[in-house]
Design a protein around this motif. Sequence first.
Motif, PDB file in Angstrom:
ATOM      1  N   LYS A   1       4.684  -6.013  21.935  1.00 19.42           N
ATOM      2  CA  LYS A   1       3.335  -6.542  22.122  1.00 19.42           C
ATOM      3  C   LYS A   1       2.328  -5.416  22.350  1.00 19.42           C
ATOM      4  CE  LYS A   1       0.901 -10.499  24.068  1.00 19.42           C
ATOM      5  NZ  LYS A   1       1.087 -11.807  24.719  1.00 19.42           N
ATOM      6  N   THR A   2       2.173  -4.602  21.311  1.00 17.81           N
ATOM      7  CA  THR A   2       1.195  -3.520  21.326  1.00 17.81           C
ATOM      8  C   THR A   2       0.491  -3.495  19.966  1.00 17.81           C
ATOM      9  OG1 THR A   2       2.627  -1.788  20.390  1.00 17.81           O
ATOM     10  CG2 THR A   2       2.764  -2.166  22.785  1.00 17.81           C
ATOM     11  N   LEU A   3      -0.383  -2.547  19.776  1.00 22.54           N
ATOM     12  CA  LEU A   3      -1.063  -2.417  18.490  1.00 22.54           C
ATOM     13  C   LEU A   3      -0.102  -2.154  17.343  1.00 22.54           C
ATOM     14  CD1 LEU A   3      -2.932   1.047  18.238  1.00 22.54           C
ATOM     15  CD2 LEU A   3      -1.002   0.597  19.751  1.00 22.54           C
ATOM     16  N   LEU A   4       1.108  -1.671  17.650  1.00 27.16           N
ATOM     17  CA  LEU A   4       2.109  -1.448  16.610  1.00 27.16           C
ATOM     18  C   LEU A   4       2.449  -2.743  15.874  1.00 27.16           C
ATOM     19  CD1 LEU A   4       4.594   0.924  18.461  1.00 27.16           C
ATOM     20  CD2 LEU A   4       3.061   1.542  16.586  1.00 27.16           C
ATOM     21  N   ASP A   5       2.381  -3.867  16.579  1.00 33.06           N
ATOM     22  CA  ASP A   5       2.738  -5.138  15.969  1.00 33.06           C
ATOM     23  C   ASP A   5       1.732  -5.601  14.926  1.00 33.06           C
ATOM     24  OD1 ASP A   5       5.222  -5.803  17.369  1.00 33.06           O
ATOM     25  OD2 ASP A   5       3.965  -5.835  19.157  1.00 33.06           O
ATOM     26  N   ALA A   6       0.594  -4.929  14.846  1.00 28.07           N
ATOM     27  CA  ALA A   6      -0.380  -5.214  13.786  1.00 28.07           C
ATOM     28  C   ALA A   6      -0.430  -4.085  12.774  1.00 28.07           C
ATOM     29  CB  ALA A   6      -1.767  -5.448  14.381  1.00 28.07           C
ATOM     30  N   ILE A   7      -0.383  -2.856  13.262  1.00 23.70           N
ATOM     31  CA  ILE A   7      -0.576  -1.724  12.358  1.00 23.70           C
ATOM     32  C   ILE A   7       0.625  -1.502  11.439  1.00 23.70           C
ATOM     33  CG2 ILE A   7       0.295   0.115  13.875  1.00 23.70           C
ATOM     34  CD1 ILE A   7      -2.065   1.825  12.932  1.00 23.70           C
ATOM     35  N   VAL A   8       1.832  -1.807  11.911  1.00 25.56           N
ATOM     36  CA  VAL A   8       3.014  -1.606  11.065  1.00 25.56           C
ATOM     37  C   VAL A   8       3.039  -2.585   9.890  1.00 25.56           C
ATOM     38  CG1 VAL A   8       5.533  -1.709  10.973  1.00 25.56           C
ATOM     39  CG2 VAL A   8       4.404  -0.486  12.837  1.00 25.56           C
ATOM     40  N   PRO A   9       2.920  -3.908  10.123  1.00 17.31           N
ATOM     41  CA  PRO A   9       2.888  -4.814   8.965  1.00 17.31           C
ATOM     42  C   PRO A   9       1.682  -4.567   8.054  1.00 17.31           C
ATOM     43  CG  PRO A   9       2.466  -6.014  11.010  1.00 17.31           C
ATOM     44  CD  PRO A   9       2.949  -4.658  11.393  1.00 17.31           C
ATOM     45  N   MET A  10       0.562  -4.153   8.622  1.00 12.69           N
ATOM     46  CA  MET A  10      -0.605  -3.820   7.803  1.00 12.69           C
ATOM     47  C   MET A  10      -0.278  -2.648   6.878  1.00 12.69           C
ATOM     48  SD  MET A  10      -4.354  -2.437   8.993  1.00 12.69           S
ATOM     49  CE  MET A  10      -3.711  -0.765   9.257  1.00 12.69           C
ATOM     50  N   THR A  11       0.379  -1.631   7.415  1.00 14.47           N
ATOM     51  CA  THR A  11       0.756  -0.467   6.621  1.00 14.47           C
ATOM     52  C   THR A  11       1.760  -0.839   5.544  1.00 14.47           C
ATOM     53  OG1 THR A  11       0.375   0.978   8.524  1.00 14.47           O
ATOM     54  CG2 THR A  11       1.678   1.881   6.718  1.00 14.47           C
ATOM     55  N   ASP A  12       2.707  -1.711   5.898  1.00 13.39           N
ATOM     56  CA  ASP A  12       3.684  -2.185   4.914  1.00 13.39           C
ATOM     57  C   ASP A  12       2.977  -2.872   3.745  1.00 13.39           C
ATOM     58  OD1 ASP A  12       5.739  -1.271   6.518  1.00 13.39           O
ATOM     59  OD2 ASP A  12       6.183  -3.245   7.383  1.00 13.39           O
ATOM     60  N   ALA A  13       1.953  -3.660   4.052  1.00 10.74           N
ATOM     61  CA  ALA A  13       1.202  -4.377   3.014  1.00 10.74           C
ATOM     62  C   ALA A  13       0.458  -3.403   2.110  1.00 10.74           C
ATOM     63  CB  ALA A  13       0.228  -5.357   3.654  1.00 10.74           C
ATOM     64  N   ILE A  14      -0.147  -2.380   2.711  1.00 10.16           N
ATOM     65  CA  ILE A  14      -0.876  -1.381   1.918  1.00 10.16           C
ATOM     66  C   ILE A  14       0.080  -0.648   0.981  1.00 10.16           C
ATOM     67  CG2 ILE A  14      -2.188   0.769   2.038  1.00 10.16           C
ATOM     68  CD1 ILE A  14      -3.351  -0.231   4.702  1.00 10.16           C
ATOM     69  N   GLU A  15       1.240  -0.281   1.510  1.00 12.74           N
ATOM     70  CA  GLU A  15       2.205   0.446   0.699  1.00 12.74           C
ATOM     71  C   GLU A  15       2.718  -0.415  -0.455  1.00 12.74           C
ATOM     72  OE1 GLU A  15       5.851   3.522   1.444  1.00 12.74           O
ATOM     73  OE2 GLU A  15       5.758   1.769   2.759  1.00 12.74           O
ATOM     74  N   ALA A  16       2.969  -1.685  -0.177  1.00 15.71           N
ATOM     75  CA  ALA A  16       3.447  -2.597  -1.217  1.00 15.71           C
ATOM     76  C   ALA A  16       2.386  -2.795  -2.299  1.00 15.71           C
ATOM     77  CB  ALA A  16       3.833  -3.934  -0.608  1.00 15.71           C
ATOM     78  N   ASP A  17       1.132  -2.954  -1.884  1.00 12.29           N
ATOM     79  CA  ASP A  17       0.044  -3.176  -2.843  1.00 12.29           C
ATOM     80  C   ASP A  17      -0.271  -1.919  -3.647  1.00 12.29           C
ATOM     81  OD1 ASP A  17      -0.148  -5.756  -1.967  1.00 12.29           O
ATOM     82  OD2 ASP A  17      -1.955  -5.455  -0.762  1.00 12.29           O
ATOM     83  N   ALA A  18       0.021  -0.762  -3.067  1.00 12.12           N
ATOM     84  CA  ALA A  18      -0.301   0.493  -3.749  1.00 12.12           C
ATOM     85  C   ALA A  18       0.468   0.650  -5.049  1.00 12.12           C
ATOM     86  CB  ALA A  18       0.001   1.674  -2.829  1.00 12.12           C
ATOM     87  N   GLY A  19       1.593  -0.013  -5.162  1.00 15.22           N
ATOM     88  CA  GLY A  19       2.408   0.094  -6.365  1.00 15.22           C
ATOM     89  C   GLY A  19       2.014  -0.890  -7.445  1.00 15.22           C
ATOM     90  N   GLY A  20       1.005  -1.715  -7.180  1.00 19.05           N
ATOM     91  CA  GLY A  20       0.576  -2.713  -8.149  1.00 19.05           C
ATOM     92  C   GLY A  20      -0.739  -2.357  -8.812  1.00 19.05           C
ATOM     93  N   ASP A  21      -1.433  -3.393  -9.276  1.00 19.39           N
ATOM     94  CA  ASP A  21      -2.689  -3.196 -10.011  1.00 19.39           C
ATOM     95  C   ASP A  21      -3.927  -3.446  -9.153  1.00 19.39           C
ATOM     96  OD1 ASP A  21      -1.253  -2.651 -12.349  1.00 19.39           O
ATOM     97  OD2 ASP A  21      -1.094  -4.783 -12.834  1.00 19.39           O
ATOM     98  N   SER A  22      -3.748  -3.681  -7.863  1.00 17.26           N
ATOM     99  CA  SER A  22      -4.884  -3.988  -6.987  1.00 17.26           C
ATOM    100  C   SER A  22      -5.776  -2.763  -6.804  1.00 17.26           C
ATOM    101  CB  SER A  22      -4.393  -4.457  -5.616  1.00 17.26           C
ATOM    102  OG  SER A  22      -3.616  -5.633  -5.728  1.00 17.26           O
ATOM    103  N   ASP A  23      -7.084  -2.998  -6.761  1.00 15.60           N
ATOM    104  CA  ASP A  23      -7.991  -1.890  -6.486  1.00 15.60           C
ATOM    105  C   ASP A  23      -8.136  -1.714  -4.978  1.00 15.60           C
ATOM    106  OD1 ASP A  23      -9.656  -3.934  -5.616  1.00 15.60           O
ATOM    107  OD2 ASP A  23     -11.044  -3.776  -7.308  1.00 15.60           O
ATOM    108  N   GLY A  24      -8.906  -0.707  -4.587  1.00 12.67           N
ATOM    109  CA  GLY A  24      -9.034  -0.394  -3.170  1.00 12.67           C
ATOM    110  C   GLY A  24      -9.565  -1.543  -2.342  1.00 12.67           C
ATOM    111  N   ALA A  25     -10.544  -2.252  -2.874  1.00  8.32           N
ATOM    112  CA  ALA A  25     -11.150  -3.357  -2.138  1.00  8.32           C
ATOM    113  C   ALA A  25     -10.144  -4.480  -1.903  1.00  8.32           C
ATOM    114  CB  ALA A  25     -12.366  -3.888  -2.889  1.00  8.32           C
ATOM    115  N   ALA A  26      -9.352  -4.786  -2.932  1.00  8.34           N
ATOM    116  CA  ALA A  26      -8.354  -5.854  -2.812  1.00  8.34           C
ATOM    117  C   ALA A  26      -7.255  -5.466  -1.824  1.00  8.34           C
ATOM    118  CB  ALA A  26      -7.753  -6.159  -4.180  1.00  8.34           C
ATOM    119  N   ILE A  27      -6.853  -4.206  -1.867  1.00  8.95           N
ATOM    120  CA  ILE A  27      -5.839  -3.705  -0.926  1.00  8.95           C
ATOM    121  C   ILE A  27      -6.361  -3.804   0.502  1.00  8.95           C
ATOM    122  CG2 ILE A  27      -4.577  -1.664  -0.153  1.00  8.95           C
ATOM    123  CD1 ILE A  27      -4.383  -0.815  -3.097  1.00  8.95           C
TER     124      ILE A  27
END
Length: 209
Positions: free
Chosen positions: A129-155
Motif C-alpha cells: 500500500k504505497t505509490l509502488l502499487d500504482a507506478i509499477v502497473p502503470m509502467t507495465d502498461a507503458i512498456e506493453a504499449d510501447a511495442g504496439g502502434d499507439s502514439d505518445g498521447a494514447a500511451i
Amino acid sequence: MTTEATTRLATVVQRIAQTCVDNETYFSDLDAVAGDGDFGYSLARGFEIVLAEFDGYDQEDPGAFLQRVAMTMSSRIGGTSGPIWGTAFLRAAGVVKGKQDLGIEDVVAMLRAAVEGIKKRGGADLGDKTLLDAIVPMTDAIEADAGGDSDGAAIARHAAEVARSAADATSALQARRGRASYTGERSIGSPDPGAVAVAVLAERIAETW
C-alpha cells in the motif's frame, strides 16, 4: 542543444511539480485518514522550490536536469517523501545521463530505475500500500504499449487509466509501510495517498500531452 525529447521531459517534470503544488490540500487530506496528514504539504514545499529554480536547471542534459530535481527534493522535503521522491528522480537521472534523444524505451527504463530506488530506499514492495502499487502497473502498461502502434498521447492516456485503477484498488490493502502502517486494519478502506498522487500526475500528463 535542447532537443524535442529533452524539452518534453522538462515540460513533464514542470507539470508534475505544478500539479503537486495545486493538489497540496487534496493529498494532505488523503494522508490524514491514516497517516500524519503532511504528504501534500511536503510535496508542495519541495516542488515549489523546483519551480522557483526551474529556469536555472540545465535542461539540455536530461541526466543533469533530473539530478538537480532529485537534489532539491531530497534536501528540501521533510519526512519520508523527500528521500523517496528524491531517490526516484536520482535513479531516473542515472539511466539517461549524457543522452539527448530519448525514446519510449528510455521512459520505461527511467520508471523501472525509479521503482527499484523506491523499493530499496523505503523497504516497500507491491502490495504494501504505497505509490509502488500504482507506478509499477502503470509502467507495465507503458512498456506493453510501447511495442504496439499507439502514439505518445494514447500511451499516456492508457497509463493514466491503469494508474487510476491501481490507485483505487489500494483501498482494499492494509498499509505495511509508513505512518499508515501503525493503524493496522484501520488503514483498509481508503486509498494510499502516494498511489493516488501517481494517478493524478499521470492524468495531468495525459491531459496536456
